[in-house]
Design a protein around this motif. Structure first.
Motif, PDB file in Angstrom:
ATOM      1  N   TYR A 159       0.782  -1.256   0.028  1.00 15.61           N
ATOM      2  CA  TYR A 159      -0.164  -0.014  -0.059  1.00 15.61           C
ATOM      3  C   TYR A 159       0.974   1.285   0.054  1.00 15.61           C
ATOM      4  O   TYR A 159       2.086   1.293   0.075  1.00 15.61           O
ATOM      5  N   GLY A 160       0.436   2.459   0.042  1.00 15.72           N
ATOM      6  CA  GLY A 160       1.078   3.550  -0.124  1.00 15.72           C
ATOM      7  C   GLY A 160       1.868   3.844  -1.568  1.00 15.72           C
ATOM      8  O   GLY A 160       2.775   4.528  -1.418  1.00 15.72           O
ATOM      9  N   ASN A 161       1.150   3.322  -2.653  1.00 19.08           N
ATOM     10  CA  ASN A 161       1.728   3.676  -3.902  1.00 19.08           C
ATOM     11  C   ASN A 161       1.398   5.157  -4.374  1.00 19.08           C
ATOM     12  O   ASN A 161       0.333   5.386  -4.257  1.00 19.08           O
ATOM     13  N   THR A 165      -5.541   5.559  -4.354  1.00 21.34           N
ATOM     14  CA  THR A 165      -6.442   5.914  -3.529  1.00 21.34           C
ATOM     15  C   THR A 165      -6.736   5.263  -2.517  1.00 21.34           C
ATOM     16  O   THR A 165      -6.829   3.951  -2.740  1.00 21.34           O
ATOM     17  N   PRO A 166      -7.509   5.570  -1.410  1.00 22.21           N
ATOM     18  CA  PRO A 166      -8.132   4.786  -0.318  1.00 22.21           C
ATOM     19  C   PRO A 166      -8.993   3.657  -1.057  1.00 22.21           C
ATOM     20  O   PRO A 166      -9.343   2.304  -0.651  1.00 22.21           O
ATOM     21  N   GLU A 167      -9.880   4.275  -1.940  1.00 26.39           N
ATOM     22  CA  GLU A 167     -10.797   3.099  -2.777  1.00 26.39           C
ATOM     23  C   GLU A 167     -10.209   2.186  -3.493  1.00 26.39           C
ATOM     24  O   GLU A 167     -10.652   0.937  -3.421  1.00 26.39           O
ATOM     25  N   PRO A 209       3.664   9.238  -1.832  1.00 25.48           N
ATOM     26  CA  PRO A 209       2.651   9.839  -1.469  1.00 25.48           C
ATOM     27  C   PRO A 209       2.767  10.475   0.275  1.00 25.48           C
ATOM     28  O   PRO A 209       4.077  10.178   0.576  1.00 25.48           O
ATOM     29  N   GLU A 210       2.257  11.322   0.537  1.00 27.53           N
ATOM     30  CA  GLU A 210       2.592  12.068   1.878  1.00 27.53           C
ATOM     31  C   GLU A 210       2.396  11.150   3.134  1.00 27.53           C
ATOM     32  O   GLU A 210       1.759  10.248   2.828  1.00 27.53           O
ATOM     33  N   ASP A 211       3.044  11.193   4.149  1.00 24.44           N
ATOM     34  CA  ASP A 211       2.950  10.432   5.278  1.00 24.44           C
ATOM     35  C   ASP A 211       1.401  10.265   5.500  1.00 24.44           C
ATOM     36  O   ASP A 211       1.102   9.107   6.102  1.00 24.44           O
ATOM     37  N   GLU A 212       0.768  11.336   5.735  1.00 22.09           N
ATOM     38  CA  GLU A 212      -0.628  11.488   6.090  1.00 22.09           C
ATOM     39  C   GLU A 212      -1.482  10.358   5.173  1.00 22.09           C
ATOM     40  O   GLU A 212      -2.392   9.591   5.644  1.00 22.09           O
ATOM     41  N   SER A 213      -1.153  10.367   3.864  1.00 23.78           N
ATOM     42  CA  SER A 213      -1.943   9.616   2.923  1.00 23.78           C
ATOM     43  C   SER A 213      -1.645   8.001   3.423  1.00 23.78           C
ATOM     44  O   SER A 213      -2.515   7.048   3.295  1.00 23.78           O
ATOM     45  N   HIS A 217      -4.311   4.933   4.476  1.00 20.58           N
ATOM     46  CA  HIS A 217      -4.119   3.515   3.990  1.00 20.58           C
ATOM     47  C   HIS A 217      -3.645   2.509   5.211  1.00 20.58           C
ATOM     48  O   HIS A 217      -4.505   1.335   5.058  1.00 20.58           O
ATOM     49  N   PHE A 218      -3.305   2.685   6.057  1.00 19.60           N
ATOM     50  CA  PHE A 218      -2.752   1.754   7.023  1.00 19.60           C
ATOM     51  C   PHE A 218      -4.106   1.639   8.122  1.00 19.60           C
ATOM     52  O   PHE A 218      -4.406   0.431   8.267  1.00 19.60           O
ATOM     53  N   ASP A 219      -4.666   2.599   8.302  1.00 16.43           N
ATOM     54  CA  ASP A 219      -5.850   2.519   9.121  1.00 16.43           C
ATOM     55  C   ASP A 219      -6.899   1.787   8.603  1.00 16.43           C
ATOM     56  O   ASP A 219      -7.582   0.992   9.085  1.00 16.43           O
ATOM     57  N   LEU A 220      -7.143   2.055   7.167  1.00  8.67           N
ATOM     58  CA  LEU A 220      -8.035   1.271   6.387  1.00  8.67           C
ATOM     59  C   LEU A 220      -7.802  -0.115   6.466  1.00  8.67           C
ATOM     60  O   LEU A 220      -8.530  -0.968   6.612  1.00  8.67           O
TER      61      LEU A 220
END
Length: 378
Positions: A159-161, A165-167, A209-213, A217-220
């Protein structure tokens, strides 16, 4: 109990993010197999072959580039040299290599855990990663695993590519969960300097991607997997209860392991500490069996081992016990560290129960930073 790690360095092509040692010349596979068997046999009747082997992990590279006949030769050599009482035999494989017949041959050899390199089901992300397989091949490979009757398996996700997007990630997770996997390894995309991705980032062609993004992703990921009964037991590893990886857990618990093949690492306890050594990451050197293939061992003091045990153990749900640190390594937390632990416990980053320090889910998100902070006070 000890473990064997066997590094198979062959890949069809270079993934954009990978900095593991690999080669793409398939013509070297057969001579490599000969050299690997020679290395295995070199341990016959040595102290390293006296200890019972509990786990075997065949990684790479892409081990599924080898034929079942070549793998059988390797397994036969291992069986002849080492004392085996294996509970887990894992082999990494890529979806584009997997056929029903090949999977059945692996089961016949004793492989009882597959590690499937899915990474994503999104065609654009797969192309960005320069993966050799397609979405269709990934789905078919997972279906074949079920039909073959593998006792357990794990699938990798990244993840984090860039541009993910989260979707898009949610679709990947949902697609994988349809197969009811017992274990998932999920990694945030890491930019390594010497990789194709690293060079593109350096040239400004790709922006990570930014750390926040990535955190989103990780929370999802955490929410979706826990809802499916697949729980985080290490920073990057999730499983159903009882399906945790035994071999990797042995690494984190400082059990002996022997690495075979180019670039493989080994770790072995000695009377006053432990030693670690690495086979040289050079296939030509490995095929030239007239010279030493491993570097000089690094001697590890109990202090170094204790700090490493903290680094590894605090990344897991089991944490690290102060009693273990004292009895095994002669290591005790100083007053500064104790004060830090008390503060982080009040801050919700960790818990201390029966003298065992464990990071909370929030703490695991910052595991590396917290561990470095703790050790800096030692």
């Amino acid at each position: 109990m000890a473990g064997l790690y066997i590094h198979i360095p062959f890949c069809k092509q270079a993934c954009s993010y990978c900095d593991f040692y690999f080669v793409t010349r398939k013509s070297l596979i057969e001579p490599f197999t000969d050299s690997l068997i020679d290395e295995i046999q070199s341990y016959a009747n040595t102290p390293l072959s006296d200890e019972v082997i509990e786990t075997i992990y065949i990684g790479g590279g892409t081990p599924s580039q080898l034929s079942s006949k070549q793998l059988k030769r390797i397994f036969d050599a291992v069986d002849n040299v080492f004392q085996l009482n294996t509970t887990e035999v894992t082999m990494e494989m890529n979806p584009d290599d997997v056929t029903p017949g090949y999977l059945h041959s692996l089961l016949d050899l004793g492989v009882n855990r597959a590690s499937m390199g899915v990474q994503s089901f999104d065609e654009e992300i797969l192309q960005f990663m320069h993966r050799a397989h397609t979405k269709k091949e990934a789905l078919q490979a997972l279906e074949n695993l079920h039909k073959a009757g593998f006792p357990t398996y794990t699938a990798d996700l990244i993840y984090g590519n860039p541009g993910q997007t989260p979707e898009m990630l949610e679709r990947d997770i949902d697609q994988l969960l349809q197969f009811d996997p017992p274990h998932i390894s999920a990694y945030s995309l890491t930019v390594e300097p010497q990789t194709r991705l690293g060079k593109q980032v350096q040239l400004g062609r790709i922006k990570p991607p930014e750390d926040e993004s990535v955190a989103e992703h990780f929370d999802l990921l955490l929410e979706k997997l826990s809802s499916a009964g697949i729980y985080q037991y290490e920073v990057s590893n999730f499983s159903k209860p009882g399906k945790e990886a035994v071999h990797n857990s042995n690494y984190w618990n400082h059990k002996n392991y022997l690495g075979l093949g180019p670039a493989a690492h080994s770790f072995w306890w000695t009377e006053d500490g432990a030693k670690r050594w690495e086979n040289q990451p050079d296939i030509k050197h490995y095929l030239d069996r007239a010279s030493s293939i491993s570097d000089e061992p690094e001697e590890l003091s109990l202090q170094t081992l204790a700090e490493e045990r903290l680094m590894l153990g605090l990344r897991t749900k089991w944490g690290v016990g102060s009693g273990e640190l004292i009895n095994r390594y002669g290591y005790q937390f100083n007053e500064s560290q104790k004060n830090w632990l008390d503060y982080q416990e009040r801050n919700g980053m960790l818990t201390i129960t029966d003298d065992v320090v464990r990071l909370t889910p929030n703490g695991l998100k910052l595991a590396d930073l917290l561990i470095v902070d703790l050790l800096s006070k030692g």
